[in-house]
Design an enzyme around this catalytic site. Structure first.
Site, short mmCIF file in Angstrom:
data_model
loop_
_atom_site.label_atom_id
_atom_site.label_comp_id
_atom_site.label_asym_id
_atom_site.label_seq_id
_atom_site.Cartn_x
_atom_site.Cartn_y
_atom_site.Cartn_z
N SER A 26 -10.10 -0.90 7.58
CA SER A 26 -9.46 -0.65 6.29
C SER A 26 -8.87 -1.88 5.61
O SER A 26 -8.48 -1.81 4.44
CB SER A 26 -8.37 0.42 6.43
N LYS A 71 0.83 -1.20 0.00
CA LYS A 71 0.00 0.00 0.00
C LYS A 71 0.87 1.26 0.00
O LYS A 71 1.95 1.27 0.62
CB LYS A 71 -0.90 -0.05 1.24
N SER A 130 -9.64 1.76 3.70
CA SER A 130 -8.75 2.45 2.79
C SER A 130 -7.90 1.54 1.91
O SER A 130 -7.27 2.01 0.96
CB SER A 130 -7.82 3.36 3.60
#
Length: 469
Positions: A180, A81, A156
């Site tokens: 997330s 990420k 997220s």
């Protein structure tokens, strides 16, 4: 033949490379070809590291040829990420102003994955400041849900989930502060493991300071297509680092729990409206667990509503000090709008109010500890509602409050520092369904055990569904 390697799970890739049935270069090229085919449409990866990935794959093959013992993820392509440090690349966190924040070193979990032989093929997208359950930002653009572009892929870690679901790496790194990892895994039909705080070291030199609520609730974890791959990724990512003083050398393999495994089913709450597909997935998963020999009892965990509100209150008090000024200065319109909705109506606490809340947190955690001692596995939703329409958090303050209520199953468990596993169960009207499995701290093994039982009974594969659509 090589074109099919991107469909393999991580355990299969690692085993075939160890047996020299396929090379890391062949697998990596296959995954990069898949990325070139799919990512322009899905936009799961904000950055593709093709040259670095091929060089790493060549080095992995050379090491194996020299007789070097392979790591657990030797030659396995995966993604990281954009909100953790990857040396030589920008830790953007989806923020335009941070597009040139180049990391000098790897975050510990990135170093652990590399040391295990993993091949990083790209960086996955996130909303600005990783603060929404939607994945879109002014720097990298919008990530689409591969099942339906009109709904969120989650956030997220939406880029991570969409990448895994479509074959752009068998493992994706994510992090979870308030759902997330779990929410995007559910939204895209893959497996997502929220770990216990202290299980996987959390540190990035580009932003070393962490607020109190972040220390209590924020964790790293893998998203994968199978429960077995989640366990494999956990074993590698959970190695220690002195950079995170909260890291705990807790074993992943704990003595087997006495049979039969007791499971608490939590499928309804008076304060929330549950979508019928959510309830149906929970009831089906409960039947599968019962058929596998588990004792399943419908029961509500303690202080559920209070825990969800505590997450919101503690997080946003910290946000006033540690995040709001930066978001107001550098955030895009969507994250500013979402933050306004999150904070609407929340009083600005005094020092004593915050300390009182931390004290109350211990009382609630004790009651959950007793509850999970009686029911070592809790089966519950990821969200009370279906996947949200894109940008639903930008509609109004009232709509944000509705979203917060729907996400309550993700929140209270996070602020209590509990692990959770999101496991897909199938499709309903073309969208993935699934359940969340919660256990006590550092008992990810129980969640993985129960998740494997559900996975086996469901026989669901997001990748196969998308390929056959």
């Amino acid at each position: 033949m090589s074109s099919a390697f991107w469909q393999l799970n991580a355990l299969d890739v690692a085993a075939r490379i160890r047996r020299k049935e396929v090379s890391a270069v062949e697998v990596t090229r296959s995954v990069l070809d898949r990325i070139a085919q799919v990512n322009p449409r899905i936009n799961a990866l904000a950055e593709v590291m093709a040259e670095e990935a091929m060089a790493a794959a060549q080095a992995a093959d050379a090491a194996l040829a020299r007789g070097q013992a392979p790591g657990a993820l030797h030659g396995v392509p995966l993604t990281i990420k954009v909100n953790v440090d990857t040396a030589g690349h920008a830790t953007t966190d989806g923020v335009v102003a941070q597009k040139d924040t180049i990391a000098a070193t790897d975050s510990p979990l990135v170093a652990h994955l590399r040391n295990a032989g993993a091949i990083i093929v790209g960086r996955s997208n996130t909303p600005a400041f990783s603060l929404r359950w939607f994945t879109d930002n002014d720097l990298h653009g919008r990530t689409l849900n591969p099942f339906d572009p009109s709904v969120t892929p989650g956030g997220s870690s939406g880029g991570a989930a969409a990448a895994v679901a479509t074959g752009m790496g068998a493992i994706a790194h994510g992090n979870d502060y308030g759902g997330s990892v779990r929410y995007p895994a559910w939204a895209c039909g893959v497996v997502g493991l929220r770990t216990t705080p202290g299980r996987i070291p959390s540190y990035k030199a580009s932003f070393p300071n962490r607020t109190i609520s972040n220390q209590l609730a924020s964790v790293q974890g893998p998203l994968t297509r199978t429960v077995a791959d989640a366990r494999l990724a956990l074993e590698v990512m959970a190695q220690g680092s002195p950079l995170d003083p909260n890291w705990v050398p807790a074993p992943i393999d704990v003595a087997p729990h006495p049979r039969p495994l007791r499971v608490a089913l939590f499928k309804r709450h008076a304060a929330y409206d549950a979508d019928p597909t959510v309830v149906a997935a929970l009831e089906q998963a409960a039947r599968w667990l019962a058929e596998a020999g588990c004792e399943v009892e419908e029961v509500e965990p303690p202080h559920f509503e209070e825990g969800a509100q505590m997450w919101n209150q503690q997080l946003m008090q910290d946000m006033r000090r540690g995040g709001q000024p930066a978001i107001e200065a550098m955030g895009d319109a969507a994250v500013k709008s979402a933050l306004k909705g999150y904070m609407h109506g929340l009083p600005d606490w005094s020092r004593d109010q915050y300390l009182d809340s931390l004290t109350r947190r211990m009382v609630i955690a004790r009651d959950w500890s007793v509850f999970l001692n009686r029911y070592p596995v809790l089966l519950m939703p990821n969200s009370w509602q279906r996947q949200f329409p894109v940008d639903a958090d930008s509609v109004s303050v009232d709509r944000v409050k509705q979203l917060m209520a729907a996400q309550s199953p993700l929140l209270g468990t996070a602020i209590l520092g509990l692990p959770g596993l999101s496991v897909p169960t199938g499709l309903a009207d073309g969208l993935p369904t699934g359940v969340q499995i919660v256990t006590w701290r550092f008992r990810e093994d129980l969640a993985l055990r129960a998740g494997a039982l559900i996975e086996r009974a469901a026989g669901f594969s997001a990748l196969n569904c998308l390929l056959n659509a």
